[in-house]
Design an enzyme around this catalytic site. Structure first.
Site, PDB file in Angstrom:
ATOM      1  CB  THR A  53      -0.913  -0.007   1.237  1.00 39.88           C
ATOM      2  OG1 THR A  53      -1.742  -1.170   1.178  1.00 39.88           O
ATOM      3  CG2 THR A  53      -1.814   1.220   1.292  1.00 39.88           C
ATOM      4  N   GLY A  92       2.605  -2.807   8.224  1.00 34.43           N
ATOM      5  CA  GLY A  92       2.907  -3.068   9.621  1.00 34.43           C
ATOM      6  C   GLY A  92       4.382  -3.384   9.812  1.00 34.43           C
ATOM      7  CD  GLU A 335      -4.225  -8.925   2.739  1.00 34.92           C
ATOM      8  OE1 GLU A 335      -3.334  -8.529   3.488  1.00 34.92           O
ATOM      9  OE2 GLU A 335      -4.066  -9.015   1.513  1.00 34.92           O
TER      10      GLU A 335
HETATM   11  C1  LIG Z   1      -9.290  -8.543  16.006  1.00 36.39           C
HETATM   12  C2  LIG Z   1      -7.917  -8.912  15.473  1.00 36.39           C
HETATM   13  C3  LIG Z   1      -7.108  -7.725  15.266  1.00 36.39           C
HETATM   14  C4  LIG Z   1      -5.841  -7.894  14.621  1.00 36.39           C
HETATM   15  C5  LIG Z   1      -5.116  -6.567  14.514  1.00 36.39           C
HETATM   16  C6  LIG Z   1      -5.143  -6.002  13.164  1.00 36.39           C
HETATM   17  C7  LIG Z   1      -4.201  -6.778  12.256  1.00 36.39           C
HETATM   18  C8  LIG Z   1      -4.166  -6.161  10.933  1.00 36.39           C
HETATM   19  C9  LIG Z   1      -3.336  -6.960   9.954  1.00 36.39           C
HETATM   20  C10 LIG Z   1      -3.295  -6.196   8.706  1.00 36.39           C
HETATM   21  C11 LIG Z   1      -2.655  -6.918   7.574  1.00 36.39           C
HETATM   22  C12 LIG Z   1      -3.025  -6.141   6.365  1.00 36.39           C
HETATM   23  C13 LIG Z   1      -2.033  -6.319   5.268  1.00 36.39           C
HETATM   24  C14 LIG Z   1      -2.468  -5.565   4.056  1.00 36.39           C
HETATM   25  O1  LIG Z   1      -3.408  -4.819   4.082  1.00 36.39           O
HETATM   26  S1  LIG Z   1      -1.556  -5.878   2.698  1.00 36.39           S
HETATM   27  C15 LIG Z   1      -2.312  -4.933   1.429  1.00 36.39           C
HETATM   28  C16 LIG Z   1      -3.661  -5.496   1.061  1.00 36.39           C
HETATM   29  N1  LIG Z   1      -4.126  -4.850  -0.111  1.00 36.39           N
HETATM   30  C17 LIG Z   1      -5.127  -5.358  -0.835  1.00 36.39           C
HETATM   31  O2  LIG Z   1      -5.760  -6.329  -0.481  1.00 36.39           O
HETATM   32  C18 LIG Z   1      -5.416  -4.657  -2.119  1.00 36.39           C
HETATM   33  C19 LIG Z   1      -6.824  -4.931  -2.586  1.00 36.39           C
HETATM   34  N2  LIG Z   1      -6.935  -4.770  -4.029  1.00 36.39           N
HETATM   35  C20 LIG Z   1      -6.813  -5.844  -4.888  1.00 36.39           C
HETATM   36  O3  LIG Z   1      -6.624  -6.970  -4.505  1.00 36.39           O
HETATM   37  C21 LIG Z   1      -6.970  -5.567  -6.362  1.00 36.39           C
HETATM   38  O4  LIG Z   1      -6.551  -4.263  -6.660  1.00 36.39           O
HETATM   39  C22 LIG Z   1      -8.439  -5.761  -6.831  1.00 36.39           C
HETATM   40  C23 LIG Z   1      -8.802  -7.208  -6.668  1.00 36.39           C
HETATM   41  C24 LIG Z   1      -9.382  -4.879  -6.031  1.00 36.39           C
HETATM   42  C25 LIG Z   1      -8.539  -5.357  -8.272  1.00 36.39           C
HETATM   43  O5  LIG Z   1      -7.533  -6.026  -8.947  1.00 36.39           O
HETATM   44  P1  LIG Z   1      -7.417  -5.821 -10.526  1.00 36.39           P
HETATM   45  O6  LIG Z   1      -7.713  -4.408 -10.848  1.00 36.39           O
HETATM   46  O7  LIG Z   1      -6.123  -6.352 -10.966  1.00 36.39           O
HETATM   47  O8  LIG Z   1      -8.529  -6.844 -11.021  1.00 36.39           O
HETATM   48  P2  LIG Z   1      -9.982  -6.555 -11.610  1.00 36.39           P
HETATM   49  O9  LIG Z   1     -10.925  -6.105 -10.546  1.00 36.39           O
HETATM   50  O10 LIG Z   1      -9.849  -5.688 -12.825  1.00 36.39           O
HETATM   51  O11 LIG Z   1     -10.331  -8.057 -12.029  1.00 36.39           O
HETATM   52  C26 LIG Z   1      -9.580  -8.674 -13.069  1.00 36.39           C
HETATM   53  C27 LIG Z   1      -9.614 -10.156 -12.834  1.00 36.39           C
HETATM   54  O12 LIG Z   1      -8.683 -10.491 -11.821  1.00 36.39           O
HETATM   55  C28 LIG Z   1      -9.285 -11.357 -10.887  1.00 36.39           C
HETATM   56  N3  LIG Z   1      -8.600 -11.186  -9.603  1.00 36.39           N
HETATM   57  C29 LIG Z   1      -8.425 -10.042  -8.919  1.00 36.39           C
HETATM   58  N4  LIG Z   1      -7.719 -10.272  -7.801  1.00 36.39           N
HETATM   59  C30 LIG Z   1      -7.440 -11.594  -7.791  1.00 36.39           C
HETATM   60  C31 LIG Z   1      -6.744 -12.450  -6.894  1.00 36.39           C
HETATM   61  N5  LIG Z   1      -6.204 -11.994  -5.747  1.00 36.39           N
HETATM   62  N6  LIG Z   1      -6.648 -13.760  -7.206  1.00 36.39           N
HETATM   63  C32 LIG Z   1      -7.216 -14.236  -8.331  1.00 36.39           C
HETATM   64  N7  LIG Z   1      -7.901 -13.481  -9.225  1.00 36.39           N
HETATM   65  C33 LIG Z   1      -8.008 -12.178  -8.951  1.00 36.39           C
HETATM   66  C34 LIG Z   1     -10.725 -10.907 -10.849  1.00 36.39           C
HETATM   67  O13 LIG Z   1     -11.557 -11.924 -10.302  1.00 36.39           O
HETATM   68  C35 LIG Z   1     -10.974 -10.679 -12.333  1.00 36.39           C
HETATM   69  O14 LIG Z   1     -11.216 -11.914 -12.934  1.00 36.39           O
HETATM   70  P3  LIG Z   1     -12.234 -11.940 -14.225  1.00 36.39           P
HETATM   71  O15 LIG Z   1     -13.581 -11.484 -13.690  1.00 36.39           O
HETATM   72  O16 LIG Z   1     -11.666 -10.954 -15.223  1.00 36.39           O
HETATM   73  O17 LIG Z   1     -12.209 -13.360 -14.654  1.00 36.39           O
HETATM   74  C1  LIG Z   2      -4.402  -1.698  10.536  1.00 37.97           C
HETATM   75  C2  LIG Z   2      -3.951  -1.695   9.099  1.00 37.97           C
HETATM   76  C3  LIG Z   2      -2.841  -2.446   8.746  1.00 37.97           C
HETATM   77  C4  LIG Z   2      -2.393  -2.455   7.423  1.00 37.97           C
HETATM   78  N1  LIG Z   2      -1.273  -3.174   7.108  1.00 37.97           N
HETATM   79  C5  LIG Z   2      -0.817  -3.135   5.829  1.00 37.97           C
HETATM   80  C6  LIG Z   2       0.365  -3.856   5.481  1.00 37.97           C
HETATM   81  O1  LIG Z   2       1.007  -4.481   6.323  1.00 37.97           O
HETATM   82  N2  LIG Z   2       0.820  -3.790   4.198  1.00 37.97           N
HETATM   83  C7  LIG Z   2       0.152  -3.080   3.224  1.00 37.97           C
HETATM   84  O2  LIG Z   2       0.606  -3.066   2.087  1.00 37.97           O
HETATM   85  N3  LIG Z   2      -0.999  -2.396   3.524  1.00 37.97           N
HETATM   86  C8  LIG Z   2      -1.479  -2.412   4.796  1.00 37.97           C
HETATM   87  N4  LIG Z   2      -2.623  -1.729   5.105  1.00 37.97           N
HETATM   88  C9  LIG Z   2      -3.295  -0.924   4.071  1.00 37.97           C
HETATM   89  C10 LIG Z   2      -4.576  -1.581   3.600  1.00 37.97           C
HETATM   90  O3  LIG Z   2      -4.295  -2.710   2.840  1.00 37.97           O
HETATM   91  C11 LIG Z   2      -5.377  -0.558   2.777  1.00 37.97           C
HETATM   92  O4  LIG Z   2      -5.736   0.501   3.626  1.00 37.97           O
HETATM   93  C12 LIG Z   2      -6.615  -1.219   2.199  1.00 37.97           C
HETATM   94  O5  LIG Z   2      -6.225  -2.073   1.138  1.00 37.97           O
HETATM   95  C13 LIG Z   2      -7.640  -0.191   1.701  1.00 37.97           C
HETATM   96  O6  LIG Z   2      -7.084   0.576   0.668  1.00 37.97           O
HETATM   97  P1  LIG Z   2      -7.169   2.183   0.751  1.00 37.97           P
HETATM   98  O7  LIG Z   2      -6.634   2.574   2.063  1.00 37.97           O
HETATM   99  O8  LIG Z   2      -6.568   2.686  -0.492  1.00 37.97           O
HETATM  100  O9  LIG Z   2      -8.731   2.498   0.757  1.00 37.97           O
HETATM  101  P2  LIG Z   2      -9.578   3.119  -0.449  1.00 37.97           P
HETATM  102  O10 LIG Z   2      -9.724   2.120  -1.521  1.00 37.97           O
HETATM  103  O11 LIG Z   2      -9.058   4.463  -0.773  1.00 37.97           O
HETATM  104  O12 LIG Z   2     -11.008   3.185   0.294  1.00 37.97           O
HETATM  105  C14 LIG Z   2     -11.714   4.392   0.448  1.00 37.97           C
HETATM  106  C15 LIG Z   2     -13.146   4.160  -0.036  1.00 37.97           C
HETATM  107  O13 LIG Z   2     -13.105   4.005  -1.471  1.00 37.97           O
HETATM  108  C16 LIG Z   2     -13.953   2.934  -1.832  1.00 37.97           C
HETATM  109  N5  LIG Z   2     -13.527   2.305  -3.092  1.00 37.97           N
HETATM  110  C17 LIG Z   2     -12.267   2.175  -3.540  1.00 37.97           C
HETATM  111  N6  LIG Z   2     -12.242   1.505  -4.709  1.00 37.97           N
HETATM  112  C18 LIG Z   2     -13.542   1.224  -5.013  1.00 37.97           C
HETATM  113  C19 LIG Z   2     -14.191   0.539  -6.086  1.00 37.97           C
HETATM  114  N7  LIG Z   2     -13.497  -0.001  -7.101  1.00 37.97           N
HETATM  115  N8  LIG Z   2     -15.546   0.432  -6.052  1.00 37.97           N
HETATM  116  C20 LIG Z   2     -16.249   0.936  -5.009  1.00 37.97           C
HETATM  117  N9  LIG Z   2     -15.701   1.609  -3.963  1.00 37.97           N
HETATM  118  C21 LIG Z   2     -14.359   1.738  -3.977  1.00 37.97           C
HETATM  119  C22 LIG Z   2     -13.795   1.946  -0.695  1.00 37.97           C
HETATM  120  O14 LIG Z   2     -14.909   1.044  -0.650  1.00 37.97           O
HETATM  121  C23 LIG Z   2     -13.775   2.885   0.521  1.00 37.97           C
HETATM  122  O15 LIG Z   2     -15.110   3.144   0.926  1.00 37.97           O
HETATM  123  C24 LIG Z   2      -3.091  -1.704   6.438  1.00 37.97           C
HETATM  124  C25 LIG Z   2      -4.214  -0.949   6.790  1.00 37.97           C
HETATM  125  C26 LIG Z   2      -4.653  -0.951   8.115  1.00 37.97           C
HETATM  126  C27 LIG Z   2      -5.862  -0.147   8.479  1.00 37.97           C
END
Ligand SMILES: CCCCCCCCCCCCCC(=O)SCCNC(=O)CCNC(=O)[C@H](O)C(C)(C)COP(=O)(O)OP(=O)(O)OC[C@H]1O[C@@H](n2cnc3c(N)ncnc32)[C@H](O)[C@@H]1OP(=O)(O)O
Ligand SMILES: Cc1cc2nc3c(=O)[nH]c(=O)nc-3n(C[C@H](O)[C@H](O)[C@H](O)COP(=O)(O)OP(=O)(O)OC[C@H]3O[C@@H](n4cnc5c(N)ncnc54)[C@H](O)[C@@H]3O)c2cc1C
Length: 572
Positions: A53, A92, A335
């Site tokens: 991110t 993190g 995530e």
């Molecule tokens: C209570 C406990 C507390 C604990 C404390 C707190 C701990 C916190 C710990 C925090 C830890 C936090 C750590 C962190 O936060 S790490 C950072 C986490 N960040 C994210 O998760 C980023 C989220 N964004 C994305 O994954 C992509 O940008 C998305 C998916 C939104 C769009 O992506 P893109 O623009 O490239 O794709 P498209 O929408 O044009 O779709 C195109 C095609 O791709 C397919 N596709 C997309 N993705 C996947 C995939 N993964 N596997 C397989 N396929 C996938 C999709 O189905 C479609 O298929 P089709 O329909 O065309 O067949």
């Molecule tokens: C506690 C914590 C720990 C984290 N740890 C990590 C880490 O270790 N590593 C790391 O890489 N990242 C980490 N992150 C970042 C985290 O992965 C991002 O904050 C998360 O993926 C959301 O992305 P953003 O912040 O850009 O939100 P944005 O996408 O900017 O969200 C803002 C608003 O825009 C809306 N939006 C965005 N895109 C669309 C769409 N296509 N359609 C409709 N609505 C949309 C969302 O729904 C939301 O309401 C952490 C975040 C937190 C809070």
């Protein structure tokens, strides 16, 4: 060692080393690269962050701005942060703890961009922990919760790393700069699928903790008069208190079982992918995205219900509930932000619906979409029968998926571009995807309680819990079931009365059901949820340890209150 680091707290964040950095090496590195980094990570000889991110992009991975440009003359990648918004932001452990990071960057070679790929970058010296040349690091500042974790920022000023530092299990860059395609461009995202899957268990454990605290406290707390002159009852005797807590307790079990399924699915599908069969990747992505979104959202809301059910003491950090809520709230954003993830599931459902319309028999978690009858068959249903309840949830989901997909098709037939039609139906799509995930959780809960190897008396309790979870879902979303007449008003009334009966039936087992989570006091960190139930004594001890009680008259009296009082008195 890791536990020690974990408890070090302030400024030391090693969570992401374990849940993101190390799994990324496991999933994205070649065997050669694993030999170099995996054992170092597993033995905590290096500490890593997962740096994806940026300040300007978290959701839209394809929009990330950090670049990794291949220089064939030195066989190195040059990692650079070209803009302020390209600053890595949030990872993190990145601020002060990690000395390595897997950095997601746009890969450029021979003047062409091949999209986001992962690169191993050393960010701090192993000698004195100072940032490496060209690397600027820091903490992003206080957050809603988890302030022991140093979520940080990083900027790279043309930092050179060897070609071999690109994690090359799937895609590769040869020495001469040739890019070798991966079997699927989404394999670079595989660790996010894995981590989302683990969030389902994190949600289950968080909700289990909150319900343990609230149910135990509700047996200690006595308040008000249920009948004039009678002793104050345990607040868990109030039906409203049961209605607040038992659906959350049931959801904790439901999510726990859903996480078992998620783990098993992830293992078998990634196993097939290792052999080159990518066919399960789309379903795995859709399921992990939807379950992550659904379970974390319900958990965050559920923890706050538990907090409110504990009255004033629930609002105290002594309860452990505010911290649990803050952590669960993070799971809704991290995530993959929940809305964006649920839209990914909706995208998959629309695709499957179209395939089913074209005559393809659907399988896996969407099989019901082709099996469910479009026309409702109203009638007196047995609302205490699990099969009836599962069928109702599947009918609801199939109807909503069909409605959203047809709505979108209608918009496109009116001439709207697909993307515009998608956007103008996205609220319907989100609701349909939520109904789909809800029906999966109910079905999986029912199948688990019917097949899990337990004593029949335990199965009976779990069955009641599954009925309670399902009936609560039907009464909370009654409109969805009534819309096409699949359920009648009489069915909904029957569901409500069965729900009341289930609350009473679960009551005698409530404490046993939370004790079964086996959460030690050291994990719960809650005065209200103590196993020994000695809440009041420990609440008083806890308060006395508050920093504000170190002195009888706080220094703020002399600095602010005393002169203020004096000047007000002087005016009388
Ligand atoms: C209570 C406990 C507390 C604990 C404390 C707190 C701990 C916190 C710990 C925090 C830890 C936090 C750590 C962190 O936060 S790490 C950072 C986490 N960040 C994210 O998760 C980023 C989220 N964004 C994305 O994954 C992509 O940008 C998305 C998916 C939104 C769009 O992506 P893109 O623009 O490239 O794709 P498209 O929408 O044009 O779709 C195109 C095609 O791709 C397919 N596709 C997309 N993705 C996947 C995939 N993964 N596997 C397989 N396929 C996938 C999709 O189905 C479609 O298929 P089709 O329909 O065309 O067949
Ligand atoms: C506690 C914590 C720990 C984290 N740890 C990590 C880490 O270790 N590593 C790391 O890489 N990242 C980490 N992150 C970042 C985290 O992965 C991002 O904050 C998360 O993926 C959301 O992305 P953003 O912040 O850009 O939100 P944005 O996408 O900017 O969200 C803002 C608003 O825009 C809306 N939006 C965005 N895109 C669309 C769409 N296509 N359609 C409709 N609505 C949309 C969302 O729904 C939301 O309401 C952490 C975040 C937190 C809070």
């Amino acid at each position: 060692m890791a536990a020690a680091l974990q408890t070090l707290g302030g400024g030391i964040g090693i969570t992401l080393h374990w849940i993101a950095f190390t799994p990324t090496i496991e999933q994205q590195a070649t065997e050669e690269q694993k030999k170099k980094w995996l054992k170092l990570a597993q033995d905590v000889a290096i500490v890593g962050a997962y740096a994806q991110t940026e300040m300007g992009h978290g959701t839209f991975v394809r929009g990330l701005e950090t670049t990794a440009t291949y220089d064939p003359s030195t066989q190195e990648f040059v990692i650079n942060s070209p803009t302020l918004t390209s600053t890595k932001w949030w990872p993190g452990g990145l601020g002060k703890t990690a000395n390595h990071a897997t950095v997601m960057a746009q890969l450029y070679t021979r003047g062409k961009c091949y999209g986001p790929h992962n690169f191993m970058v050393q960010i701090r010296s192993l000698e004195n922990h100072q940032p490496c040349p060209g690397v600027t690091l820091g903490d992003i500042g206080p957050k809603m919760e988890s302030n022991g974790n140093d979520n940080g920022f990083a900027r790279f000023d043309h930092v050179r790393i060897p070609r071999e530092n690109m994690l090359m299990k799937f895609a590769r860059v040869e020495a001469d700069g040739t890019y070798v395609q991966p079997p699927s461009s989404k394999l670079a995202y595989s660790n996010m699928v894995y981590l989302r899957g683990t969030f389902v268990m994190s949600a289950a454990q968080a909700l289990a903790s909150a319900t343990t605290i609230a149910v135990r406290y509700s047996c200690v707390r006595r308040q008000s008069e249920m009948k004039p002159g009678e002793p104050e009852p345990q607040i868990l005797e109030y039906q409203t208190q049961q209605y607040k807590l038992f659906p959350q307790l049931a959801a904790a079990y439901a999510f726990w079982f859903a996480s078992w399924f998620m783990t098993q699915q992830h293992g078998s599908i990634t196993g097939s992918m290792e052999k080159g069969d990518m066919s399960g990747l789309a379903e795995l992505h859709a399921l992990s995205a939807g379950l992550k979104s659904y379970t974390t959202a319900v958990t965050a809301r559920g923890i706050d219900v538990c907090r409110m059910a504990c009255g004033g003491h629930g609002y105290s950090h002594a309860s452990g509930l505010p911290a649990l809520f803050g952590g669960a709230a993070a799971l809704c954003t991290a995530e993959g932000e929940n809305t964006v993830m649920m839209l990914q599931t909706a995208r998959y459902l629309v695709k499957c619906f179209a395939q089913s319309q074209a005559g393809k028999r659907l399988t896996g978690t969407v099989a019901y979409l082709s099996a469910v009858q479009p026309s409702p068959v109203a009638g007196n249903r047995n609302m205490s029968d699990l099969g009836t309840l599962v069928a109702a949830f599947q009918h609801r989901a199939a109807r909503m998926v069909r409605h959203a997909a047809m709505q979108m098709q209608g918009e496109m037939q009116k001439g709207k571009a697909r993307e515009d039609a998608w956007n103008s139906c996205s609220v319907l799509l989100i609701k349909a995807a939520e109904a789909h995930v809800h029906s999966f959780v109910v079905r999986n809960f029912a199948e688990t309680v019917q097949t899990v190897e337990v004593d029949e008396s335990v199965r009976a309790v779990l069955t009641s819990l599954c009925q309670l979870y399902s009936l609560y879902g039907i009464t909370e979303h009654a409109g969805d079931f009534l819309k096409d007449g699949y359920l009648t008003g009489r069915d909904i009334d029957a569901a409500s009365s069965h729900l009341s009966a289930m609350l009473a039936r679960v009551r005698p087992d409530a404490v046993a059901l939370v004790d079964a989570f086996d959460l030690h006091d050291k994990i719960l960190r809650s005065v209200l949820g103590r196993y020994d139930g000695r809440v009041y004594e420990h609440l008083y001890e806890w308060a006395k340890k508050s920093p504000l009680n170190k002195s009888e008259v706080h220094e703020s009296y002399y600095k602010y209150l005393q002169p203020f009082l004096k000047s007000n008195r002087a005016k009388l």
